[in-house]
Design a protein around this motif. Structure first.
Motif, PDB file in Angstrom:
ATOM      1  N   GLY A  41      74.999  32.797  59.360  1.00 10.33           N
ATOM      2  CA  GLY A  41      74.663  34.219  59.330  1.00 10.33           C
ATOM      3  C   GLY A  41      73.253  34.494  59.818  1.00 10.33           C
ATOM      4  O   GLY A  41      72.682  33.724  60.610  1.00 10.33           O
ATOM      5  N   TYR A  42      72.680  35.576  59.343  1.00 12.69           N
ATOM      6  CA  TYR A  42      71.325  35.973  59.737  1.00 12.69           C
ATOM      7  C   TYR A  42      70.566  36.479  58.509  1.00 12.69           C
ATOM      8  O   TYR A  42      71.156  36.949  57.530  1.00 12.69           O
ATOM      9  CB  TYR A  42      71.363  37.114  60.760  1.00 12.69           C
ATOM     10  CG  TYR A  42      71.919  36.749  62.108  1.00 12.69           C
ATOM     11  CD1 TYR A  42      71.069  36.376  63.151  1.00 12.69           C
ATOM     12  CD2 TYR A  42      73.289  36.797  62.359  1.00 12.69           C
ATOM     13  CE1 TYR A  42      71.571  36.064  64.406  1.00 12.69           C
ATOM     14  CE2 TYR A  42      73.797  36.482  63.605  1.00 12.69           C
ATOM     15  CZ  TYR A  42      72.929  36.122  64.624  1.00 12.69           C
ATOM     16  OH  TYR A  42      73.432  35.804  65.861  1.00 12.69           O
ATOM     17  N   ASP A  58      76.416  53.981  52.431  1.00 12.75           N
ATOM     18  CA  ASP A  58      77.187  52.825  51.970  1.00 12.75           C
ATOM     19  C   ASP A  58      77.072  51.675  52.968  1.00 12.75           C
ATOM     20  O   ASP A  58      77.209  50.510  52.591  1.00 12.75           O
ATOM     21  CB  ASP A  58      78.665  53.209  51.824  1.00 12.75           C
ATOM     22  CG  ASP A  58      78.863  54.387  50.899  1.00 12.75           C
ATOM     23  OD1 ASP A  58      78.497  54.273  49.713  1.00 12.75           O
ATOM     24  OD2 ASP A  58      79.371  55.432  51.367  1.00 12.75           O
ATOM     25  N   LEU A  59      76.823  52.041  54.220  1.00 15.73           N
ATOM     26  CA  LEU A  59      76.757  51.042  55.281  1.00 15.73           C
ATOM     27  C   LEU A  59      75.674  51.446  56.267  1.00 15.73           C
ATOM     28  O   LEU A  59      75.563  52.615  56.642  1.00 15.73           O
ATOM     29  CB  LEU A  59      78.108  50.947  55.994  1.00 15.73           C
ATOM     30  CG  LEU A  59      78.269  49.855  57.052  1.00 15.73           C
ATOM     31  CD1 LEU A  59      78.224  48.467  56.397  1.00 15.73           C
ATOM     32  CD2 LEU A  59      79.584  50.028  57.808  1.00 15.73           C
ATOM     33  N   LEU A  60      74.876  50.473  56.687  1.00 15.22           N
ATOM     34  CA  LEU A  60      73.808  50.713  57.651  1.00 15.22           C
ATOM     35  C   LEU A  60      74.106  49.952  58.937  1.00 15.22           C
ATOM     36  O   LEU A  60      74.548  48.798  58.903  1.00 15.22           O
ATOM     37  CB  LEU A  60      72.469  50.238  57.085  1.00 15.22           C
ATOM     38  CG  LEU A  60      71.994  50.930  55.807  1.00 15.22           C
ATOM     39  CD1 LEU A  60      70.920  50.096  55.135  1.00 15.22           C
ATOM     40  CD2 LEU A  60      71.468  52.328  56.115  1.00 15.22           C
ATOM     41  N   ILE A  61      73.881  50.613  60.055  1.00 15.55           N
ATOM     42  CA  ILE A  61      73.933  49.942  61.349  1.00 15.55           C
ATOM     43  C   ILE A  61      72.484  49.738  61.776  1.00 15.55           C
ATOM     44  O   ILE A  61      71.771  50.697  62.065  1.00 15.55           O
ATOM     45  CB  ILE A  61      74.705  50.770  62.384  1.00 15.55           C
ATOM     46  CG1 ILE A  61      76.131  51.034  61.901  1.00 15.55           C
ATOM     47  CG2 ILE A  61      74.734  50.055  63.734  1.00 15.55           C
ATOM     48  CD1 ILE A  61      76.930  51.950  62.814  1.00 15.55           C
ATOM     49  N   VAL A  62      72.060  48.490  61.798  1.00 13.46           N
ATOM     50  CA  VAL A  62      70.641  48.159  61.940  1.00 13.46           C
ATOM     51  C   VAL A  62      70.382  47.463  63.276  1.00 13.46           C
ATOM     52  O   VAL A  62      71.044  46.471  63.610  1.00 13.46           O
ATOM     53  CB  VAL A  62      70.181  47.241  60.783  1.00 13.46           C
ATOM     54  CG1 VAL A  62      68.693  46.937  60.900  1.00 13.46           C
ATOM     55  CG2 VAL A  62      70.494  47.890  59.433  1.00 13.46           C
ATOM     56  N   GLY A  78      74.898  48.876  51.876  1.00 16.62           N
ATOM     57  CA  GLY A  78      73.821  49.537  51.163  1.00 16.62           C
ATOM     58  C   GLY A  78      73.362  48.807  49.915  1.00 16.62           C
ATOM     59  O   GLY A  78      72.216  48.964  49.486  1.00 16.62           O
ATOM     60  N   ALA A  79      74.253  48.008  49.343  1.00 16.30           N
ATOM     61  CA  ALA A  79      73.921  47.282  48.115  1.00 16.30           C
ATOM     62  C   ALA A  79      73.469  45.846  48.393  1.00 16.30           C
ATOM     63  O   ALA A  79      73.372  45.041  47.463  1.00 16.30           O
ATOM     64  CB  ALA A  79      75.123  47.273  47.178  1.00 16.30           C
ATOM     65  N   ALA A  80      73.170  45.523  49.655  1.00 15.30           N
ATOM     66  CA  ALA A  80      72.819  44.144  50.006  1.00 15.30           C
ATOM     67  C   ALA A  80      71.539  43.697  49.309  1.00 15.30           C
ATOM     68  O   ALA A  80      70.585  44.475  49.162  1.00 15.30           O
ATOM     69  CB  ALA A  80      72.648  44.032  51.520  1.00 15.30           C
ATOM     70  N   ALA A  81      71.512  42.454  48.888  1.00 16.33           N
ATOM     71  CA  ALA A  81      70.305  41.878  48.283  1.00 16.33           C
ATOM     72  C   ALA A  81      69.217  41.784  49.347  1.00 16.33           C
ATOM     73  O   ALA A  81      69.487  41.473  50.513  1.00 16.33           O
ATOM     74  CB  ALA A  81      70.616  40.496  47.721  1.00 16.33           C
ATOM     75  N   GLY A  82      67.980  42.074  48.949  1.00 12.85           N
ATOM     76  CA  GLY A  82      66.870  42.020  49.890  1.00 12.85           C
ATOM     77  C   GLY A  82      66.651  43.303  50.657  1.00 12.85           C
ATOM     78  O   GLY A  82      65.786  43.364  51.540  1.00 12.85           O
ATOM     79  N   GLY A 103      64.248  39.616  54.028  1.00 13.35           N
ATOM     80  CA  GLY A 103      65.133  38.466  54.185  1.00 13.35           C
ATOM     81  C   GLY A 103      66.557  38.775  53.775  1.00 13.35           C
ATOM     82  O   GLY A 103      67.277  37.893  53.291  1.00 13.35           O
ATOM     83  N   ALA A 104      66.978  40.022  53.957  1.00 10.54           N
ATOM     84  CA  ALA A 104      68.347  40.413  53.603  1.00 10.54           C
ATOM     85  C   ALA A 104      69.345  39.613  54.438  1.00 10.54           C
ATOM     86  O   ALA A 104      69.259  39.606  55.666  1.00 10.54           O
ATOM     87  CB  ALA A 104      68.539  41.909  53.830  1.00 10.54           C
ATOM     88  N   ARG A 105      70.283  38.953  53.759  1.00 14.07           N
ATOM     89  CA  ARG A 105      71.211  38.081  54.473  1.00 14.07           C
ATOM     90  C   ARG A 105      72.504  38.806  54.798  1.00 14.07           C
ATOM     91  O   ARG A 105      73.048  39.532  53.966  1.00 14.07           O
ATOM     92  CB  ARG A 105      71.524  36.821  53.673  1.00 14.07           C
ATOM     93  CG  ARG A 105      72.254  35.760  54.505  1.00 14.07           C
ATOM     94  CD  ARG A 105      72.562  34.499  53.733  1.00 14.07           C
ATOM     95  NE  ARG A 105      73.031  33.450  54.621  1.00 14.07           N
ATOM     96  CZ  ARG A 105      74.243  33.404  55.166  1.00 14.07           C
ATOM     97  NH1 ARG A 105      75.136  34.340  54.885  1.00 14.07           N
ATOM     98  NH2 ARG A 105      74.585  32.408  55.980  1.00 14.07           N
TER      99      ARG A 105
END
Length: 264
Positions: A41-42, A58-62, A78-82, A103-105
Protein backbone atom coordinates in the motif's frame (compact mmCIF):
# COMPACT_ATOMS: atom_id res chain seq x y z
CA UNK A 1 -13.64 0.41 -6.13
CA UNK A 2 -16.53 0.99 -8.48
CA UNK A 3 -18.62 -1.83 -7.03
CA UNK A 4 -18.04 -0.60 -3.50
CA UNK A 5 -18.44 3.15 -3.85
CA UNK A 6 -20.48 4.05 -6.93
CA UNK A 7 -23.83 2.49 -5.84
CA UNK A 8 -23.90 4.32 -2.48
CA UNK A 9 -22.70 7.51 -4.16
CA UNK A 10 -25.50 7.27 -6.74
CA UNK A 11 -28.05 6.77 -3.94
CA UNK A 12 -26.87 9.93 -2.21
CA UNK A 13 -25.66 8.01 0.82
CA UNK A 14 -22.03 9.09 0.53
CA UNK A 15 -20.30 12.45 0.84
CA UNK A 16 -17.15 12.64 -1.27
CA UNK A 17 -14.67 15.53 -1.19
CA UNK A 18 -11.76 16.35 -3.49
CA UNK A 19 -8.51 17.29 -1.76
CA UNK A 20 -6.23 19.13 -4.18
CA UNK A 21 -5.02 22.45 -2.83
CA UNK A 22 -2.23 22.86 -0.28
CA UNK A 23 -1.83 26.65 -0.16
CA UNK A 24 -3.96 29.76 -0.11
CA UNK A 25 -4.10 29.79 -3.91
CA UNK A 26 -5.05 27.01 -6.33
CA UNK A 27 -1.85 25.51 -7.73
CA UNK A 28 -2.51 21.86 -8.68
CA UNK A 29 0.87 21.55 -10.37
CA UNK A 30 2.59 22.07 -7.00
CA UNK A 31 1.33 19.03 -5.11
CA UNK A 32 3.61 18.39 -2.14
CA UNK A 33 1.69 15.74 -0.18
CA UNK A 34 3.71 12.53 -0.40
CA UNK A 35 2.48 8.99 -1.03
CA UNK A 36 5.30 6.59 -0.12
CA UNK A 37 5.27 2.84 -0.62
CA UNK A 38 4.50 0.78 2.48
CA UNK A 39 4.35 -2.88 1.64
CA UNK A 40 1.61 -3.34 -0.92
CA UNK A 41 0.00 0.00 0.00
CA UNK A 42 0.98 3.62 0.59
CA UNK A 43 1.40 6.04 3.47
CA UNK A 44 0.27 9.61 2.90
CA UNK A 45 2.07 12.50 4.58
CA UNK A 46 1.27 16.19 4.22
CA UNK A 47 -1.60 18.67 4.37
CA UNK A 48 -4.52 19.84 2.26
CA UNK A 49 -6.44 23.09 2.52
CA UNK A 50 -9.74 24.45 1.27
CA UNK A 51 -11.34 20.98 0.98
CA UNK A 52 -15.04 21.68 0.51
CA UNK A 53 -17.08 19.62 3.01
CA UNK A 54 -13.93 17.74 3.88
CA UNK A 55 -14.74 17.76 7.59
CA UNK A 56 -17.82 15.54 7.07
CA UNK A 57 -16.80 13.59 3.96
CA UNK A 58 -17.13 9.82 4.13
CA UNK A 59 -14.56 9.48 1.36
CA UNK A 60 -11.74 11.74 0.20
CA UNK A 61 -10.13 11.78 -3.22
CA UNK A 62 -6.60 12.95 -2.46
CA UNK A 63 -3.94 14.13 -4.91
CA UNK A 64 -0.48 13.03 -3.79
CA UNK A 65 2.98 12.82 -5.29
CA UNK A 66 4.57 9.39 -5.68
CA UNK A 67 8.07 8.30 -6.67
CA UNK A 68 6.77 6.09 -9.47
CA UNK A 69 4.05 8.00 -11.31
CA UNK A 70 4.31 11.63 -10.24
CA UNK A 71 0.94 12.90 -9.04
CA UNK A 72 -1.71 10.26 -8.45
CA UNK A 73 -5.16 10.11 -6.87
CA UNK A 74 -5.96 8.05 -3.79
CA UNK A 75 -9.20 7.14 -2.07
CA UNK A 76 -9.01 7.77 1.68
CA UNK A 77 -11.88 6.98 4.01
CA UNK A 78 -12.91 9.74 6.37
CA UNK A 79 -12.31 7.55 9.41
CA UNK A 80 -8.79 6.48 8.34
CA UNK A 81 -6.13 6.35 11.04
CA UNK A 82 -3.57 9.13 10.70
CA UNK A 83 -6.06 11.59 9.19
CA UNK A 84 -6.72 14.89 10.98
CA UNK A 85 -9.66 17.07 9.98
CA UNK A 86 -10.35 20.63 11.05
CA UNK A 87 -13.51 22.44 9.97
CA UNK A 88 -13.12 25.94 8.56
CA UNK A 89 -16.00 28.26 7.65
CA UNK A 90 -15.65 30.18 4.41
CA UNK A 91 -16.79 33.76 3.82
CA UNK A 92 -20.15 32.61 2.44
CA UNK A 93 -20.77 30.35 5.48
CA UNK A 94 -20.14 27.16 3.50
CA UNK A 95 -17.84 24.62 5.11
CA UNK A 96 -14.38 23.54 4.12
CA UNK A 97 -11.62 21.70 5.95
CA UNK A 98 -7.93 21.56 6.64
CA UNK A 99 -6.68 18.01 6.39
CA UNK A 100 -3.52 16.58 7.90
CA UNK A 101 -2.12 13.23 6.83
CA UNK A 102 0.26 11.80 9.42
CA UNK A 103 1.39 8.66 7.65
CA UNK A 104 -2.21 7.66 6.89
CA UNK A 105 -2.08 4.21 5.33
CA UNK A 106 -4.15 3.15 2.34
CA UNK A 107 -4.29 -0.24 0.66
CA UNK A 108 -3.18 -1.16 -2.86
CA UNK A 109 -6.69 -0.68 -4.24
CA UNK A 110 -6.84 2.93 -3.02
CA UNK A 111 -4.84 4.28 -5.97
CA UNK A 112 -7.16 5.28 -8.81
CA UNK A 113 -6.20 3.95 -12.22
CA UNK A 114 -4.98 6.72 -14.53
CA UNK A 115 -5.41 9.19 -11.68
CA UNK A 116 -2.84 11.67 -12.90
CA UNK A 117 -4.28 11.60 -16.41
CA UNK A 118 -7.78 12.58 -15.33
CA UNK A 119 -6.94 15.28 -12.76
CA UNK A 120 -6.93 18.24 -15.17
CA UNK A 121 -9.96 16.92 -17.07
CA UNK A 122 -11.96 16.62 -13.84
CA UNK A 123 -10.79 20.02 -12.62
CA UNK A 124 -11.84 21.61 -15.91
CA UNK A 125 -15.36 20.20 -15.56
CA UNK A 126 -15.51 21.70 -12.08
CA UNK A 127 -14.13 25.02 -13.32
CA UNK A 128 -16.76 25.20 -16.06
CA UNK A 129 -19.49 24.56 -13.49
CA UNK A 130 -18.09 27.28 -11.22
CA UNK A 131 -17.90 29.70 -14.15
CA UNK A 132 -21.59 29.03 -14.79
CA UNK A 133 -22.37 29.70 -11.12
CA UNK A 134 -20.46 32.98 -11.26
CA UNK A 135 -22.44 33.95 -14.34
CA UNK A 136 -25.65 33.08 -12.48
CA UNK A 137 -24.59 35.25 -9.55
CA UNK A 138 -23.92 38.17 -11.89
CA UNK A 139 -27.29 37.65 -13.62
CA UNK A 140 -29.28 37.62 -10.39
CA UNK A 141 -27.49 40.60 -8.88
CA UNK A 142 -28.01 42.56 -12.10
CA UNK A 143 -31.74 41.79 -12.18
CA UNK A 144 -32.22 42.70 -8.53
CA UNK A 145 -30.27 45.90 -8.97
CA UNK A 146 -32.27 46.94 -12.03
CA UNK A 147 -35.51 46.37 -10.12
CA UNK A 148 -34.22 48.53 -7.29
CA UNK A 149 -33.19 51.32 -9.66
CA UNK A 150 -36.77 51.40 -10.97
CA UNK A 151 -38.26 51.67 -7.47
CA UNK A 152 -35.93 53.84 -5.40
CA UNK A 153 -36.64 57.59 -5.49
CA UNK A 154 -34.12 60.28 -4.62
CA UNK A 155 -34.08 64.03 -5.34
CA UNK A 156 -37.64 63.76 -6.58
CA UNK A 157 -37.09 61.12 -9.26
CA UNK A 158 -36.46 57.42 -9.83
CA UNK A 159 -32.71 56.86 -9.43
CA UNK A 160 -32.69 54.73 -12.56
CA UNK A 161 -33.23 57.97 -14.50
CA UNK A 162 -29.78 59.23 -13.55
CA UNK A 163 -27.52 58.93 -16.57
CA UNK A 164 -24.49 57.86 -14.55
CA UNK A 165 -26.35 54.82 -13.21
CA UNK A 166 -27.68 54.04 -16.68
CA UNK A 167 -24.14 54.02 -18.07
CA UNK A 168 -22.92 51.71 -15.30
CA UNK A 169 -25.87 49.38 -15.84
CA UNK A 170 -25.25 49.27 -19.58
CA UNK A 171 -21.58 48.43 -19.12
CA UNK A 172 -22.43 45.64 -16.69
CA UNK A 173 -25.09 44.25 -19.05
CA UNK A 174 -22.55 44.07 -21.90
CA UNK A 175 -20.00 42.44 -19.60
CA UNK A 176 -22.50 39.77 -18.51
CA UNK A 177 -23.53 38.95 -22.09
CA UNK A 178 -19.91 38.59 -23.21
CA UNK A 179 -19.29 36.31 -20.25
CA UNK A 180 -22.38 34.25 -21.09
CA UNK A 181 -21.00 33.63 -24.57
CA UNK A 182 -17.61 32.42 -23.38
CA UNK A 183 -19.06 30.23 -20.61
CA UNK A 184 -21.38 28.58 -23.13
CA UNK A 185 -18.46 28.15 -25.54
CA UNK A 186 -16.36 26.45 -22.86
CA UNK A 187 -19.18 24.06 -21.96
CA UNK A 188 -19.71 23.16 -25.61
CA UNK A 189 -15.98 22.56 -26.07
CA UNK A 190 -15.98 20.17 -23.10
CA UNK A 191 -18.99 18.29 -24.46
CA UNK A 192 -17.35 17.92 -27.86
CA UNK A 193 -13.96 16.89 -26.47
CA UNK A 194 -12.31 19.80 -28.25
CA UNK A 195 -8.52 20.18 -27.91
CA UNK A 196 -9.24 23.84 -27.10
CA UNK A 197 -11.48 22.95 -24.17
CA UNK A 198 -8.91 23.54 -21.42
CA UNK A 199 -7.99 27.00 -22.71
CA UNK A 200 -11.64 27.97 -23.16
CA UNK A 201 -12.50 26.78 -19.66
CA UNK A 202 -9.74 28.94 -18.20
CA UNK A 203 -10.89 31.91 -20.26
CA UNK A 204 -14.45 31.36 -19.01
CA UNK A 205 -13.47 30.97 -15.35
CA UNK A 206 -11.28 34.06 -15.48
CA UNK A 207 -13.86 36.19 -17.25
CA UNK A 208 -16.75 34.97 -15.09
CA UNK A 209 -14.80 35.72 -11.92
CA UNK A 210 -14.13 39.28 -13.00
CA UNK A 211 -17.70 39.80 -14.18
CA UNK A 212 -19.26 38.47 -10.97
CA UNK A 213 -16.91 40.62 -8.90
CA UNK A 214 -17.94 43.71 -10.87
CA UNK A 215 -21.62 42.78 -10.63
CA UNK A 216 -21.67 42.37 -6.85
CA UNK A 217 -19.63 45.52 -6.32
CA UNK A 218 -21.93 47.53 -8.55
CA UNK A 219 -24.96 45.92 -6.92
CA UNK A 220 -23.88 47.02 -3.47
CA UNK A 221 -22.92 50.49 -4.73
CA UNK A 222 -26.19 51.09 -6.55
CA UNK A 223 -28.25 49.88 -3.62
CA UNK A 224 -26.44 52.38 -1.41
CA UNK A 225 -26.17 51.80 2.32
CA UNK A 226 -28.99 49.26 2.36
CA UNK A 227 -26.90 47.09 0.04
CA UNK A 228 -24.73 46.22 3.02
CA UNK A 229 -27.66 44.85 5.02
CA UNK A 230 -28.94 41.26 5.04
CA UNK A 231 -32.44 42.46 4.16
CA UNK A 232 -31.57 42.92 0.48
CA UNK A 233 -29.24 39.89 0.27
CA UNK A 234 -26.85 41.54 -2.19
CA UNK A 235 -24.07 41.12 0.35
CA UNK A 236 -24.71 37.36 0.35
CA UNK A 237 -24.03 37.25 -3.38
CA UNK A 238 -20.81 39.19 -2.84
CA UNK A 239 -19.60 36.66 -0.27
CA UNK A 240 -20.48 33.70 -2.46
CA UNK A 241 -18.84 35.27 -5.51
CA UNK A 242 -15.63 35.77 -3.54
CA UNK A 243 -15.50 32.11 -2.56
CA UNK A 244 -16.38 30.73 -6.00
CA UNK A 245 -13.83 33.05 -7.60
CA UNK A 246 -11.10 31.37 -5.52
CA UNK A 247 -12.30 27.78 -5.93
CA UNK A 248 -10.22 25.86 -8.51
CA UNK A 249 -8.31 28.97 -9.53
CA UNK A 250 -9.01 32.70 -9.52
CA UNK A 251 -9.08 35.08 -12.48
CA UNK A 252 -5.31 35.68 -12.43
CA UNK A 253 -4.50 31.97 -12.33
CA UNK A 254 -6.76 31.20 -15.27
CA UNK A 255 -5.65 34.19 -17.32
CA UNK A 256 -2.09 32.89 -16.97
CA UNK A 257 -3.16 29.31 -17.77
CA UNK A 258 -5.08 30.47 -20.84
CA UNK A 259 -2.01 32.37 -22.05
CA UNK A 260 0.28 29.36 -21.59
CA UNK A 261 -2.17 26.98 -23.28
CA UNK A 262 -2.51 29.46 -26.15
CA UNK A 263 1.24 29.57 -26.74
CA UNK A 264 2.12 32.86 -25.08
Amino acid sequence: QQARWLPVLARGELIVALAIDEAAKHRPERIGLRAERDGDGYRLTGEKLFVVDGHVADLLIVAARTDEDGVALFLVEGAAAGLRRERSIMADAHNAARLGFDGARVGPDAALAQGAKVIEDVLDIGRAALAAELLGIADEVFERTQSYLKERRQFGQIIGEFQALQHRSSMLYCDIELTRAIVLGAQQALDEGSPQAAALVSAAKSRAGLTATTAVQEGVQMHGGIGMTDEFEIGFFMKRAGVVEELLGDARYHADRWARLSGY
